[in-house]
Write an enzyme that holds these catalytic residues in place. Sequence first.
Site, PDB file in Angstrom:
ATOM      1  N   GLY A   1       0.855  -1.189   0.000  1.00 24.85           N
ATOM      2  CA  GLY A   1       0.000   0.000   0.000  1.00 24.85           C
ATOM      3  C   GLY A   1       0.886   1.232   0.000  1.00 24.85           C
ATOM      4  N   ARG A   2       0.382   2.291   0.639  1.00 18.21           N
ATOM      5  CA  ARG A   2       1.144   3.554   0.640  1.00 18.21           C
ATOM      6  C   ARG A   2       2.495   3.394   1.325  1.00 18.21           C
ATOM      7  NH1 ARG A   2      -3.894   4.430   2.369  1.00 18.21           N
ATOM      8  NH2 ARG A   2      -5.266   5.763   1.169  1.00 18.21           N
TER       9      ARG A   2
ATOM     10  N   ARG B   1      -2.525  -8.644  -2.176  1.00 30.31           N
ATOM     11  CA  ARG B   1      -3.691  -9.322  -2.761  1.00 30.31           C
ATOM     12  C   ARG B   1      -3.801  -9.045  -4.262  1.00 30.31           C
ATOM     13  NH1 ARG B   1      -8.329  -7.370   1.142  1.00 30.31           N
ATOM     14  NH2 ARG B   1      -7.086  -5.553   0.672  1.00 30.31           N
TER      15      ARG B   1
ATOM     16  N   ILE C   1       6.284  -3.205  11.252  1.00 32.44           N
ATOM     17  CA  ILE C   1       5.833  -1.858  11.618  1.00 32.44           C
ATOM     18  C   ILE C   1       4.327  -1.749  11.414  1.00 32.44           C
ATOM     19  CG2 ILE C   1       7.982  -0.595  11.217  1.00 32.44           C
ATOM     20  CD1 ILE C   1       6.848   0.123   8.401  1.00 32.44           C
ATOM     21  N   ALA C   2       3.669  -2.904  11.219  1.00 30.59           N
ATOM     22  CA  ALA C   2       2.245  -2.869  10.869  1.00 30.59           C
ATOM     23  C   ALA C   2       1.365  -2.954  12.118  1.00 30.59           C
ATOM     24  CB  ALA C   2       1.945  -3.987   9.901  1.00 30.59           C
ATOM     25  N   ARG C   3       1.153  -4.151  12.615  1.00 29.93           N
ATOM     26  CA  ARG C   3       0.351  -4.352  13.817  1.00 29.93           C
ATOM     27  C   ARG C   3       0.847  -5.593  14.526  1.00 29.93           C
ATOM     28  NH1 ARG C   3      -1.073  -0.076  13.844  1.00 29.93           N
ATOM     29  NH2 ARG C   3      -3.151   0.873  13.871  1.00 29.93           N
TER      30      ARG C   3
ATOM     31  N   GLU D   1       0.275  -5.217  23.088  1.00 22.02           N
ATOM     32  CA  GLU D   1       0.748  -3.876  23.407  1.00 22.02           C
ATOM     33  C   GLU D   1      -0.070  -3.217  24.509  1.00 22.02           C
ATOM     34  OE1 GLU D   1       1.713  -2.638  19.053  1.00 22.02           O
ATOM     35  OE2 GLU D   1       0.967  -0.904  20.125  1.00 22.02           O
TER      36      GLU D   1
ATOM     37  N   HIS E   1       5.980   1.345  19.441  1.00 27.45           N
ATOM     38  CA  HIS E   1       4.960   1.833  18.487  1.00 27.45           C
ATOM     39  C   HIS E   1       5.167   3.327  18.170  1.00 27.45           C
ATOM     40  CE1 HIS E   1       0.687   0.821  16.900  1.00 27.45           C
ATOM     41  NE2 HIS E   1       1.277   1.720  16.122  1.00 27.45           N
ATOM     42  N   ILE E   2       6.311   3.620  17.582  1.00 26.01           N
ATOM     43  CA  ILE E   2       6.653   5.020  17.267  1.00 26.01           C
ATOM     44  C   ILE E   2       6.696   5.266  15.764  1.00 26.01           C
ATOM     45  CG2 ILE E   2       7.916   5.467  19.412  1.00 26.01           C
ATOM     46  CD1 ILE E   2      10.543   4.984  17.754  1.00 26.01           C
ATOM     47  N   GLY E   3       6.110   4.353  14.983  1.00 28.21           N
ATOM     48  CA  GLY E   3       6.184   4.467  13.523  1.00 28.21           C
ATOM     49  C   GLY E   3       5.872   5.863  13.000  1.00 28.21           C
TER      50      GLY E   3
HETATM   51  C1  8YV Z   1      -0.276   5.332  15.665  1.00 23.22           C
HETATM   52  C2  8YV Z   1      -0.503   3.613  13.806  1.00 23.22           C
HETATM   53  O1  8YV Z   1       0.749   6.055  16.241  1.00 23.22           O
HETATM   54  O2  8YV Z   1      -1.790   5.153  12.574  1.00 23.22           O
HETATM   55  C3  8YV Z   1      -1.632   3.982  12.914  1.00 23.22           C
HETATM   56  O3  8YV Z   1      -2.388   3.085  12.525  1.00 23.22           O
HETATM   57  O4  8YV Z   1      -0.219   2.505  14.007  1.00 23.22           O
HETATM   58  C4  8YV Z   1       0.315   4.658  14.453  1.00 23.22           C
HETATM   59  O5  8YV Z   1       0.619   5.628  13.518  1.00 23.22           O
HETATM   60  C5  8YV Z   1      -0.870   4.441  16.702  1.00 23.22           C
HETATM   61  O6  8YV Z   1      -1.795   3.580  16.188  1.00 23.22           O
HETATM   62  C6  8YV Z   1      -1.494   5.274  17.824  1.00 23.22           C
HETATM   63  O7  8YV Z   1      -2.563   4.633  18.416  1.00 23.22           O
END
Ligand code: 8YV
Length: 320
Positions: free
Chosen positions: A157-158, A179, A236-238, A267, A285-287
């Site tokens: 994706g992006r 997909r 870096i996803a979930r 988390e 979780h600092i993405g």
């Molecule tokens: C957030 C993220 O910082 O935007 C999302 O989906 O995973 C992160 O950018 C985080 O989810 C804050 O709750």
Amino acid sequence: MNRRPKLLVTRRVFPEVVERLQPHFELEGNADDALWPREELLRRAADRDALFVVGSDRIDRELLDACPQLKIVATGTVGYNHIDVAACAERGIAVTNTPDVLTEATADLGWALLMAAARRLSETERWLREGRWNSWAFDQFLGADVHGATLGIVGMGRIGSAIARRARGFSMQVLYHNRSPAPNEAELGARRVALDELLRSADHVVLVVPYTPQTHHLIGERELAMMKPGAVLVNIARGGIVDDAALAKALRSGPIGAAGLDVYENEPKVNPALLEVPNVVLTPHIGSATRSSRLGMAMLAAENLVAWAGGQPLRTPVSA
Ligand code: 8YV
């Protein structure tokens, strides 16, 4: 509605975002950024027309049942796996998220984790800080090459595309699993392959897929066993896309060499087995955590709410 709609903002947001919202809503915020227990969220949300939430706020049928007036849920995140979008749609409740504004910052962090894990930055810094650096050696702390390697991106994706663009500067081959074919694959110089082929062929793998029932434990014991010796895995996803316990095991016994993780199954709790292995770089979780990106996310959530309050089209709606 003759009165101003009632909005609950569940976390502390930037002052300029409060200013943007204030004229349009009867606003209840969370200036202390307190972590409300579930019952408190339900109680505070109960009489609200609009909610501004984040990833830790679970918007499910129980919450929707408790909020009969609710018309819109704006999440200040791009991911929306914490929201039952179908249940919202059934009740005519709009949902919005924050695409685009965090793409580049999150891709940067993915890249930082890849580099840090491949070149053992956390492990070697800990060693240095412990005062253990007495001499240099040819074979000391050898890591994996990133430049010229094959990168596997799961989810184009992006953010996946932004990572692929960066890979060109490192002369990497890019494989991806998605997909459907990415419309920009020629521009990105990326080749679409099946997940198993990607895991077997890539020197390093970055996960950027949304979390859904289908992607739960997408990377488990079987998939980790397919990866190349010394490969780096970045998530870096979930949390939940990777089986954290299986990953901790694989980090001890191989074949993978290292991992970089920004997200975790439970988390903010981190599986203790991951804390014990040296070859994993862990971030909380600092993405999206740069000022411009987080402000962009909060402001986009606010713009969606203001648009809704003014009867205008939503900026970034999520569809069920
Ligand atoms: C957030 C993220 O910082 O935007 C999302 O989906 O995973 C992160 O950018 C985080 O989810 C804050 O709750």
